[in-house]
Design a protein around this motif. Structure first.
Motif, PDB file in Angstrom:
ATOM      1  N   GLU A 230      25.360 -32.648   0.230  1.00 29.15           N
ATOM      2  CA  GLU A 230      26.194 -31.477   0.503  1.00 29.15           C
ATOM      3  C   GLU A 230      26.385 -31.213   1.990  1.00 29.15           C
ATOM      4  O   GLU A 230      27.084 -30.273   2.371  1.00 29.15           O
ATOM      5  CB  GLU A 230      25.579 -30.253  -0.176  1.00 29.15           C
ATOM      6  N   ARG A 231      25.767 -32.052   2.816  1.00 31.32           N
ATOM      7  CA  ARG A 231      25.848 -31.927   4.277  1.00 31.32           C
ATOM      8  C   ARG A 231      25.508 -30.509   4.738  1.00 31.32           C
ATOM      9  O   ARG A 231      26.235 -29.886   5.513  1.00 31.32           O
ATOM     10  CB  ARG A 231      27.225 -32.358   4.801  1.00 31.32           C
ATOM     11  N   ILE A 232      24.364 -30.018   4.246  1.00 33.16           N
ATOM     12  CA  ILE A 232      23.854 -28.720   4.667  1.00 33.16           C
ATOM     13  C   ILE A 232      23.129 -28.907   5.995  1.00 33.16           C
ATOM     14  O   ILE A 232      22.153 -29.651   6.070  1.00 33.16           O
ATOM     15  CB  ILE A 232      22.877 -28.138   3.633  1.00 33.16           C
ATOM     16  N   PRO A 233      23.561 -28.251   7.059  1.00 36.29           N
ATOM     17  CA  PRO A 233      22.919 -28.460   8.358  1.00 36.29           C
ATOM     18  C   PRO A 233      21.525 -27.838   8.431  1.00 36.29           C
ATOM     19  O   PRO A 233      21.240 -26.808   7.800  1.00 36.29           O
ATOM     20  CB  PRO A 233      23.868 -27.772   9.341  1.00 36.29           C
ATOM     21  N   LEU A 234      20.680 -28.449   9.236  1.00 39.85           N
ATOM     22  CA  LEU A 234      19.360 -27.934   9.566  1.00 39.85           C
ATOM     23  C   LEU A 234      19.319 -27.655  11.065  1.00 39.85           C
ATOM     24  O   LEU A 234      19.639 -28.535  11.870  1.00 39.85           O
ATOM     25  CB  LEU A 234      18.266 -28.947   9.224  1.00 39.85           C
ATOM     26  N   THR A 235      18.936 -26.444  11.440  1.00 40.26           N
ATOM     27  CA  THR A 235      18.856 -26.105  12.864  1.00 40.26           C
ATOM     28  C   THR A 235      17.394 -26.233  13.303  1.00 40.26           C
ATOM     29  O   THR A 235      16.597 -25.322  13.159  1.00 40.26           O
ATOM     30  CB  THR A 235      19.392 -24.687  13.137  1.00 40.26           C
ATOM     31  N   VAL A 236      17.070 -27.375  13.836  1.00 43.45           N
ATOM     32  CA  VAL A 236      15.688 -27.752  14.158  1.00 43.45           C
ATOM     33  C   VAL A 236      15.346 -27.326  15.584  1.00 43.45           C
ATOM     34  O   VAL A 236      16.187 -27.412  16.486  1.00 43.45           O
ATOM     35  CB  VAL A 236      15.516 -29.277  13.982  1.00 43.45           C
ATOM     36  N   CYS A 237      14.093 -26.909  15.778  1.00 40.76           N
ATOM     37  CA  CYS A 237      13.646 -26.392  17.078  1.00 40.76           C
ATOM     38  C   CYS A 237      12.334 -27.074  17.471  1.00 40.76           C
ATOM     39  O   CYS A 237      11.238 -26.561  17.192  1.00 40.76           O
ATOM     40  CB  CYS A 237      13.460 -24.879  17.009  1.00 40.76           C
ATOM     41  N   PRO A 238      12.391 -28.237  18.123  1.00 40.22           N
ATOM     42  CA  PRO A 238      11.182 -29.033  18.339  1.00 40.22           C
ATOM     43  C   PRO A 238      10.088 -28.347  19.146  1.00 40.22           C
ATOM     44  O   PRO A 238       8.911 -28.379  18.746  1.00 40.22           O
ATOM     45  CB  PRO A 238      11.716 -30.277  19.070  1.00 40.22           C
ATOM     46  N   PHE A 239      10.418 -27.753  20.309  1.00 44.62           N
ATOM     47  CA  PHE A 239       9.369 -27.105  21.113  1.00 44.62           C
ATOM     48  C   PHE A 239       8.685 -26.000  20.315  1.00 44.62           C
ATOM     49  O   PHE A 239       7.468 -25.843  20.363  1.00 44.62           O
ATOM     50  CB  PHE A 239       9.957 -26.511  22.394  1.00 44.62           C
ATOM     51  N   SER A 240       9.470 -25.223  19.583  1.00 46.54           N
ATOM     52  CA  SER A 240       8.935 -24.156  18.756  1.00 46.54           C
ATOM     53  C   SER A 240       7.966 -24.709  17.718  1.00 46.54           C
ATOM     54  O   SER A 240       6.874 -24.160  17.496  1.00 46.54           O
ATOM     55  CB  SER A 240      10.083 -23.419  18.060  1.00 46.54           C
ATOM     56  N   ASN A 241       8.358 -25.810  17.074  1.00 45.20           N
ATOM     57  CA  ASN A 241       7.520 -26.389  16.028  1.00 45.20           C
ATOM     58  C   ASN A 241       6.175 -26.844  16.568  1.00 45.20           C
ATOM     59  O   ASN A 241       5.148 -26.738  15.878  1.00 45.20           O
ATOM     60  CB  ASN A 241       8.232 -27.573  15.376  1.00 45.20           C
ATOM     61  N   VAL A 242       6.152 -27.333  17.818  1.00 41.51           N
ATOM     62  CA  VAL A 242       4.886 -27.738  18.438  1.00 41.51           C
ATOM     63  C   VAL A 242       4.077 -26.509  18.848  1.00 41.51           C
ATOM     64  O   VAL A 242       2.876 -26.410  18.555  1.00 41.51           O
ATOM     65  CB  VAL A 242       5.145 -28.654  19.647  1.00 41.51           C
ATOM     66  N   ARG A 243       4.724 -25.550  19.517  1.00 42.44           N
ATOM     67  CA  ARG A 243       4.004 -24.365  20.006  1.00 42.44           C
ATOM     68  C   ARG A 243       3.407 -23.543  18.870  1.00 42.44           C
ATOM     69  O   ARG A 243       2.369 -22.911  19.032  1.00 42.44           O
ATOM     70  CB  ARG A 243       4.930 -23.498  20.856  1.00 42.44           C
ATOM     71  N   LEU A 244       4.082 -23.534  17.709  1.00 41.86           N
ATOM     72  CA  LEU A 244       3.602 -22.743  16.577  1.00 41.86           C
ATOM     73  C   LEU A 244       2.786 -23.578  15.595  1.00 41.86           C
ATOM     74  O   LEU A 244       2.497 -23.132  14.486  1.00 41.86           O
ATOM     75  CB  LEU A 244       4.772 -22.062  15.869  1.00 41.86           C
ATOM     76  N   ARG A 245       2.446 -24.788  16.000  1.00 39.20           N
ATOM     77  CA  ARG A 245       1.529 -25.650  15.258  1.00 39.20           C
ATOM     78  C   ARG A 245       2.081 -26.134  13.917  1.00 39.20           C
ATOM     79  O   ARG A 245       1.312 -26.458  13.007  1.00 39.20           O
ATOM     80  CB  ARG A 245       0.178 -24.948  15.041  1.00 39.20           C
TER      81      ARG A 245
END
Length: 344
Positions: A230-245
């Motif tokens: 369905e080509r549903i976009p994902l808005t990924v946030c790499p620095f956030s994912n690392v900082r928040l473990r």
């Protein structure tokens, strides 16, 4: 020159740099429990999402007037322009402000004053997304949406953020239904700390068009297949994912796996003042850590424009600019000659 891109996952309150926080605190007579900028910046180290939110909401107290919100948005836009951002879809959390006695009109008008001139001043088109705090009640969300109705000309979509675990999307079915009746589009945070089932709920019950974060979709093969189909976009946030473990290091980040699976991933900065960098810094550092190719980096940028809520002529203009940037980059690379040693 940074790759042209859209930023689709950006909390304006999360762009509050320590210097601006202290300036607004002094202007508004708010006492911060830190001795200065460096001590505050040192506090931007978090064990999980909740430890971040505790500080995030505490610092919001410096935001009191329309001028404060205008300056906050302008500070972000100025930085974003230097990061190659051509379009920004900006989240804001009205409940976090109205709970402090700040009227929703103060927030929206203050932000709007900056966004109205963002294209002329910074070359950035914008959209505004009203987010509901999922750890507050559905009734509070409905009341917030009702309070926002006089300002709907400034709002493009609704979103769902804050503490995820224990607050599934199903809780907000009625408010999303009402938002659709008002002509608003829909996104939601899901699958950051919460399970893949929250992504299913956001799609099926809230009828969202984008998933913010969505990391844990990779735990469910059927969900990945649907998102790809369905080509549903994902808005990924790499620095956030690392900082928040959510992940241990950038080298462990699943972004490359997402691209390899055919997911429509984009890179964003989330709360850049707290997480160590703005959107192009997220892109370049993650590309280096994961060994992303130039083609993959341009795919991420193209995805960002295609996943946006832009009108088609403006989207086409930005995609043409992206293609021209790539062509110029390839031409520059081809023109770099390797010195040849000629025997005497």
């Amino acid at each position: 020159m940074p790759i042209p891109k859209a930023e689709l996952h950006l909390h304006v309150e999360g762009t509050l740099e320590p210097e601006l926080a202290f300036r607004l605190a002094e202007r508004n007579g708010v006492e911060l429990p830190f001795d200065g900028v460096e001590e505050l910046r040192a506090a931007y180290r978090f064990d999980d999402l909740q430890s971040f939110l505790d500080l995030y909401y505490r610092l919001m107290d410096v935001l009191r007037t329309e001028r404060d919100f205008t300056e906050l948005a302008e500070a972000y836009l100025e930085r974003a322009a230097g990061q190659g951002v051509r379009h920004a879809e900006i989240f804001f959390d009205p409940q976090a402000h109205t709970a402090r006695g700040v009227d929703i009109g103060t927030v929206i008008n203050g932000l709007g004053a900056a966004l109205d001139r963002s294209e002329a001043a910074y070359g950035i088109t914008t959209r505004l997304i009203l987010c509901f705090l999922r750890d507050e009640s559905a009734e509070s969300a409905l009341a917030t949406l009702a309070a926002a109705e006089p300002y709907l000309d400034r709002i493009t979509a609704v979103g769902l953020d804050s503490a995820e675990v224990g607050h599934p999307p199903v809780k907000f079915v009625e408010v999303y239904r009402r938002a659709r009746e008002l002509g608003l589009r829909a996104v939601a945070h899901a699958g950051e700390e919460g399970p893949a089932s929250y992504v299913w709920e956001a799609l099926d019950l809230l009828e969202v068009e984008r998933i913010d974060h969505g990391l844990r979709c990779l735990e469910d093969e059927e969900l990945v297949a649907r998102l790809v189909r369905e080509r549903i976009p994902l808005t990924v946030c790499p620095f956030s994912n690392v900082r928040l473990r959510c992940v241990d290091t950038l080298a462990d980040h699943p972004l490359r796996r997402m691209l390899d699976a055919g997911l429509v991933a984009t890179v964003n900065s989330d709360d850049p003042a707290y997480f160590g960098g703005y959107v192009d810094q997220n892109l370049t550092a993650t590309a280096a850590a994961l060994g992303l190719t130039e083609d993959q980096q341009y795919t991420l940028a193209r995805n960002s424009f295609e996943a946006s809520f832009l009108d088609e002529p403006t989207r086409a203009r930005y995609l043409a600019e992206l293609a021209a940037h790539r062509e110029a980059s390839e031409s520059d690379s081809a023109s770099v000659s390797v010195p040849v040693s000629v025997p005497a």
